[in-house]
Design a protein around this motif. Structure first.
Motif, PDB file in Angstrom:
ATOM      1  N   PRO A  48      -2.693  -3.396  -0.097  1.00  0.00           N
ATOM      2  CA  PRO A  48      -4.131  -3.482  -0.359  1.00  0.00           C
ATOM      3  C   PRO A  48      -4.866  -2.245   0.173  1.00  0.00           C
ATOM      4  CG  PRO A  48      -3.301  -5.527   0.608  1.00  0.00           C
ATOM      5  CD  PRO A  48      -2.201  -4.521   0.713  1.00  0.00           C
ATOM      6  N   ASP A  49      -6.033  -1.993  -0.415  1.00  0.00           N
ATOM      7  CA  ASP A  49      -6.813  -0.825  -0.003  1.00  0.00           C
ATOM      8  C   ASP A  49      -7.179  -0.885   1.476  1.00  0.00           C
ATOM      9  OD1 ASP A  49      -6.677   0.185  -2.524  1.00  0.00           O
ATOM     10  OD2 ASP A  49      -8.635  -0.571  -3.159  1.00  0.00           O
ATOM     11  N   LYS A  50      -7.549  -2.081   1.971  1.00  0.00           N
ATOM     12  CA  LYS A  50      -7.897  -2.214   3.384  1.00  0.00           C
ATOM     13  C   LYS A  50      -6.713  -1.865   4.275  1.00  0.00           C
ATOM     14  CE  LYS A  50     -11.632  -5.611   2.980  1.00  0.00           C
ATOM     15  NZ  LYS A  50     -12.104  -6.957   3.389  1.00  0.00           N
ATOM     16  N   ALA A  51      -5.513  -2.251   3.840  1.00  0.00           N
ATOM     17  CA  ALA A  51      -4.313  -1.936   4.621  1.00  0.00           C
ATOM     18  C   ALA A  51      -4.057  -0.432   4.616  1.00  0.00           C
ATOM     19  CB  ALA A  51      -3.112  -2.693   4.068  1.00  0.00           C
ATOM     20  N   HIS A  52      -4.309   0.212   3.466  1.00  0.00           N
ATOM     21  CA  HIS A  52      -4.166   1.669   3.394  1.00  0.00           C
ATOM     22  C   HIS A  52      -5.099   2.348   4.392  1.00  0.00           C
ATOM     23  CE1 HIS A  52      -1.283   2.846   0.371  1.00  0.00           C
ATOM     24  NE2 HIS A  52      -1.732   1.927  -0.475  1.00  0.00           N
ATOM     25  N   ALA A 110       6.399   4.421   5.782  1.00  0.00           N
ATOM     26  CA  ALA A 110       6.966   3.438   4.845  1.00  0.00           C
ATOM     27  C   ALA A 110       5.875   2.577   4.223  1.00  0.00           C
ATOM     28  CB  ALA A 110       7.979   2.561   5.578  1.00  0.00           C
ATOM     29  N   MET A 111       4.891   2.207   5.036  1.00  0.00           N
ATOM     30  CA  MET A 111       3.793   1.388   4.512  1.00  0.00           C
ATOM     31  C   MET A 111       2.975   2.167   3.492  1.00  0.00           C
ATOM     32  SD  MET A 111       2.504  -0.539   7.993  1.00  0.00           S
ATOM     33  CE  MET A 111       1.229  -1.454   7.136  1.00  0.00           C
ATOM     34  N   GLU A 112       2.794   3.452   3.727  1.00  0.00           N
ATOM     35  CA  GLU A 112       2.038   4.270   2.782  1.00  0.00           C
ATOM     36  C   GLU A 112       2.689   4.311   1.407  1.00  0.00           C
ATOM     37  OE1 GLU A 112      -0.441   7.749   5.031  1.00  0.00           O
ATOM     38  OE2 GLU A 112       1.730   8.000   4.955  1.00  0.00           O
ATOM     39  N   GLN A 113       3.999   4.165   1.371  1.00  0.00           N
ATOM     40  CA  GLN A 113       4.720   4.245   0.101  1.00  0.00           C
ATOM     41  C   GLN A 113       4.752   2.923  -0.654  1.00  0.00           C
ATOM     42  OE1 GLN A 113       8.600   5.944   0.682  1.00  0.00           O
ATOM     43  NE2 GLN A 113       7.818   7.747   1.755  1.00  0.00           N
ATOM     44  N   GLU A 114       4.297   1.857  -0.008  1.00  0.00           N
ATOM     45  CA  GLU A 114       4.289   0.559  -0.677  1.00  0.00           C
ATOM     46  C   GLU A 114       3.243   0.550  -1.797  1.00  0.00           C
ATOM     47  OE1 GLU A 114       6.261  -1.944  -0.305  1.00  0.00           O
ATOM     48  OE2 GLU A 114       7.400  -1.111   1.383  1.00  0.00           O
ATOM     49  N   GLU A 115       3.668   0.246  -3.015  1.00  0.00           N
ATOM     50  CA  GLU A 115       2.765   0.292  -4.172  1.00  0.00           C
ATOM     51  C   GLU A 115       1.731  -0.823  -4.151  1.00  0.00           C
ATOM     52  OE1 GLU A 115       5.137   0.257  -7.651  1.00  0.00           O
ATOM     53  OE2 GLU A 115       6.054   2.227  -7.270  1.00  0.00           O
ATOM     54  N   ARG A 156      16.109   3.845   5.851  1.00  0.00           N
ATOM     55  CA  ARG A 156      15.455   3.242   4.687  1.00  0.00           C
ATOM     56  C   ARG A 156      14.629   4.273   3.914  1.00  0.00           C
ATOM     57  NH1 ARG A 156      11.570  -1.507   6.214  1.00  0.00           N
ATOM     58  NH2 ARG A 156      13.564  -2.338   6.963  1.00  0.00           N
ATOM     59  N   LEU A 157      13.860   5.078   4.644  1.00  0.00           N
ATOM     60  CA  LEU A 157      13.002   6.059   3.979  1.00  0.00           C
ATOM     61  C   LEU A 157      13.814   7.157   3.304  1.00  0.00           C
ATOM     62  CD1 LEU A 157      10.210   6.350   6.688  1.00  0.00           C
ATOM     63  CD2 LEU A 157       9.972   5.348   4.417  1.00  0.00           C
ATOM     64  N   PRO A 190       7.568  13.044  18.019  1.00  0.00           N
ATOM     65  CA  PRO A 190       7.823  12.180  16.873  1.00  0.00           C
ATOM     66  C   PRO A 190       8.011  12.979  15.592  1.00  0.00           C
ATOM     67  CG  PRO A 190       5.488  12.179  17.370  1.00  0.00           C
ATOM     68  CD  PRO A 190       6.146  12.995  18.445  1.00  0.00           C
ATOM     69  N   VAL A 191       8.924  12.527  14.755  1.00  0.00           N
ATOM     70  CA  VAL A 191       9.268  13.216  13.517  1.00  0.00           C
ATOM     71  C   VAL A 191       8.797  12.369  12.344  1.00  0.00           C
ATOM     72  CG1 VAL A 191      11.160  14.116  12.121  1.00  0.00           C
ATOM     73  CG2 VAL A 191      11.296  14.218  14.621  1.00  0.00           C
ATOM     74  N   ASN A 192       8.054  12.983  11.420  1.00  0.00           N
ATOM     75  CA  ASN A 192       7.682  12.239  10.229  1.00  0.00           C
ATOM     76  C   ASN A 192       8.652  12.561   9.093  1.00  0.00           C
ATOM     77  OD1 ASN A 192       6.923  14.676   9.085  1.00  0.00           O
ATOM     78  ND2 ASN A 192       4.744  14.382   9.467  1.00  0.00           N
ATOM     79  N   LEU A 193       8.526  11.832   7.995  1.00  0.00           N
ATOM     80  CA  LEU A 193       9.504  11.939   6.922  1.00  0.00           C
ATOM     81  C   LEU A 193       9.484  13.309   6.261  1.00  0.00           C
ATOM     82  CD1 LEU A 193      11.664  10.590   5.217  1.00  0.00           C
ATOM     83  CD2 LEU A 193       9.851   9.746   3.700  1.00  0.00           C
ATOM     84  N   SER A 194       8.296  13.869   6.026  1.00  0.00           N
ATOM     85  CA  SER A 194       8.229  15.164   5.340  1.00  0.00           C
ATOM     86  C   SER A 194       8.862  16.261   6.189  1.00  0.00           C
ATOM     87  CB  SER A 194       6.774  15.507   5.008  1.00  0.00           C
ATOM     88  OG  SER A 194       5.993  15.582   6.188  1.00  0.00           O
TER      89      SER A 194
END
Length: 529
Positions: free
Chosen positions: A186-190, A178-183, A418-419, A501-505
């Motif tokens: 910040p780059d540091k957070a990515h 979910a965080m990866e999809q946030e537009e 949510r995702l 664990p299951v990811n979204l893709s």
């Protein structure tokens, strides 16, 4: 050929009877028996317990003591030789008492003959050997049963441990997605998200390795075979599994795919696992600025060859013969420095061999890098049209297929809902079997995604109940991913079984297969990356 004489201990306080017994044995076979005579009760008992006699003959009358007492005392000491009671009285009560005390047989001196004595001795020895064989078989069976029980307990422990570790990892992995999809992230957070995700993937892989080793040792690892493009698998392994580590260590990775025949008949997930492990190991053990070469070719006998060559820390010569053993690494310092359980290469060898291939390792020594070489039998590729990936569902199809999500782990349920909403799916989330039954009775849900372990029941029972009343198709979520767990999901009516664990893709791919009417039940945990 001369046979070893039968060793006989005669416990007899009457010398004339001793002479008679010795003569009877000589009459049968002069060289067939080796007789020792002891008249004293205690001395005879000690001699019998200490020496390796084949049989013991004991008189009933032994001064103030008797042969029945002697037999019972010998039994208490664990004497292995059979004991035959000799009596001149022909008393039935004495015979019964002797048998109860552990006598192998009893003979009346009044009608004792050489042939009768020999038959009694040989029969007693045979019966003792048969008894020892039965005890030995019983002990072996007991030991096997204990080993099976221990293995079952170990497997159950690993399964429960896997479940408990996997369940919270799903929430973490989905949260990072979910965080990866946030537009506006910040780059540091990515960068931080990428680091966290990479470590979650490592944790999940360690859990998978433990379960894979259990499957392999139990002979229950199943392969879902199809035509596999090795070149495509290599590109995917480098691109998706190791790209971040390669970039971080400034490694040069070159792929020379020169093989002209490079399709094999195999399980794509397992082939990918082998390649991922080998390339990941090369990245892991190669210092910054090093080089990794991945080469393919064809052997003279027509097999396809894959080589992974690195400029890493190398392998000591004495460690090479053990490199593919489970829990083996090249030393404790390596384990401390690089981590891991030492399972990856053992699993690689098992998977390669299950595909009819072979794997080998070479190294000139410490600091000289390592070369891993795999060979597979090749197969004929499918026509290109058959290899085309099916199109995903349209936005209208995603919205039309209402999804009932049943998950009692609140964080996982919230993030998953949510995702999926963001991807255009219409999702209704509940946390219990009872809530799922109420939701299903009040609306139509073509798809159900359900955890197996729920607070008020089982997702398996829920699937059976809803399948009996509706046309729902199910996707099972579970921290348990062994073949028997997948089989239980299949028997309950689930179309898919995803191991946490299951990811979204991965989840979306399963939903799309269900929408297209496909089934793909497998116990293999798909890569979480």
């Amino acid at each position: 050929m001369n046979q070893t004489p039968i060793r006989v201990l005669l416990v007899e306080d009457d010398e004339d009877d001793m002479v008679l017994t010795r003569q009877l044995l000589r009459d049968v076979n002069p060289d067939g028996y080796e007789l020792d005579w002891v008249a004293d009760y205690d001395q005879a008992l000690n001699r019998l317990a200490a020496a390796g006699y084949d049989v013991c003959l004991v008189d009933y009358q032994l001064g103030t003591r008797d042969g029945v007492e002697f037999i019972a005392a010998a039994s208490e000491r664990g004497v292995g030789a059979p004991i035959i009671l000799l009596t001149g009285q022909g008393d039935r009560e004495i015979d019964v008492a002797a048998m109860n005390a552990g006598a192998a047989d009893f003979l009346n001196k009044a009608n004792l003959s050489a042939s009768l004595l020999e038959r009694a001795i040989r029969y007693s020895i045979q019966q003792k050997k048969a008894e020892q064989q039965r005890i030995r078989l019983f002990m072996e069976q007991a030991a096997r049963a204990e080993a099976v029980a221990e293995n079952r307990a170990k497997d159950q422990f690993l399964a429960v441990l896997s479940h408990e570790l996997r369940t919270p990892l799903t929430a973490v992995l989905l949260g990072l997605g979910a965080m990866e999809q946030e537009e506006n992230l910040p780059d540091k957070a990515h960068d931080l998200v990428a680091i966290l995700k990479r470590n979650i993937e490592l944790e999940a892989r360690l859990i998978d390795d433990l379960l894979d080793l259990t499957r392999i040792t139990r002979g229950k690892l199943e392969l879902r075979k199809e035509v596999v493009d090795l070149h495509e698998q290599i590109q995917h392994a480098v691109r998706c599994c190791c790209a971040a580590d390669i970039h971080e260590k400034s490694l040069t990775v070159a792929a020379d795919t020169a093989a002209t025949s490079f399709h094999i008949w195999g399980d794509p997930a397992r082939v990918q696992q082998v390649l991922w492990n080998l390339i990941k190991n090369a990245v892991k053990f190669t210092p910054p600025g090093g080089r990794i070469d991945i080469r393919t070719g064809n052997t003279p006998d027509g097999r396809v060859l894959v080589e992974v060559l690195d400029t890493g820390i190398g392998i000591r010569p004495e460690a090479l013969p053990r490199i593919f053993n489970a829990f083996e690494q090249t030393g404790r310092s390596i384990t401390r420095q690089f981590g891991g359980l030492g399972l990856g290469l053992a699993i690689c060898r098992a998977l390669v061999e299950l595909h009819g291939g072979s794997i080998a390792a070479q190294s000139a020594g410490p600091g000289q890098g390592a070369l891993f070489r795999i060979e597979f039998p090749v197969t004929i590729p499918l026509p290109q049209a058959d290899l085309e990936a099916p199109a995903g569902p349209t936005a209208e199809q995603r919205a039309a297929h209402r999804i009932l999500l049943v998950e009692d782990h609140v964080d996982t349920a919230t993030l998953m809902q949510r995702l999926l909403h963001r991807r255009g799916y219409n999702v209704h989330a509940v946390n219990t079997v009872a809530d799922a039954q109420r939701a299903a009775s009040s609306g139509t849900y073509p798809i159900m995604i359900s955890d197996i372990g729920l607070p008020d029941g089982s997702g398996l029972d829920l699937m059976r109940q809803l399948a009996a009343k509706t046309q729902v198709r199910g996707i099972a979520l579970s921290g348990y991913g062994m073949e028997e767990d997948v089989e239980r999901s299949r028997a309950a009516g689930f179309s898919e079984h995803l191991t946490k664990p299951v990811n979204l893709s991965e989840l979306e791919a399963a939903i799309n297969r269900v929408i297209r009417g496909e089934t793909r039940l497998t116990g293999i945990a798909n890569p979480v990356g």
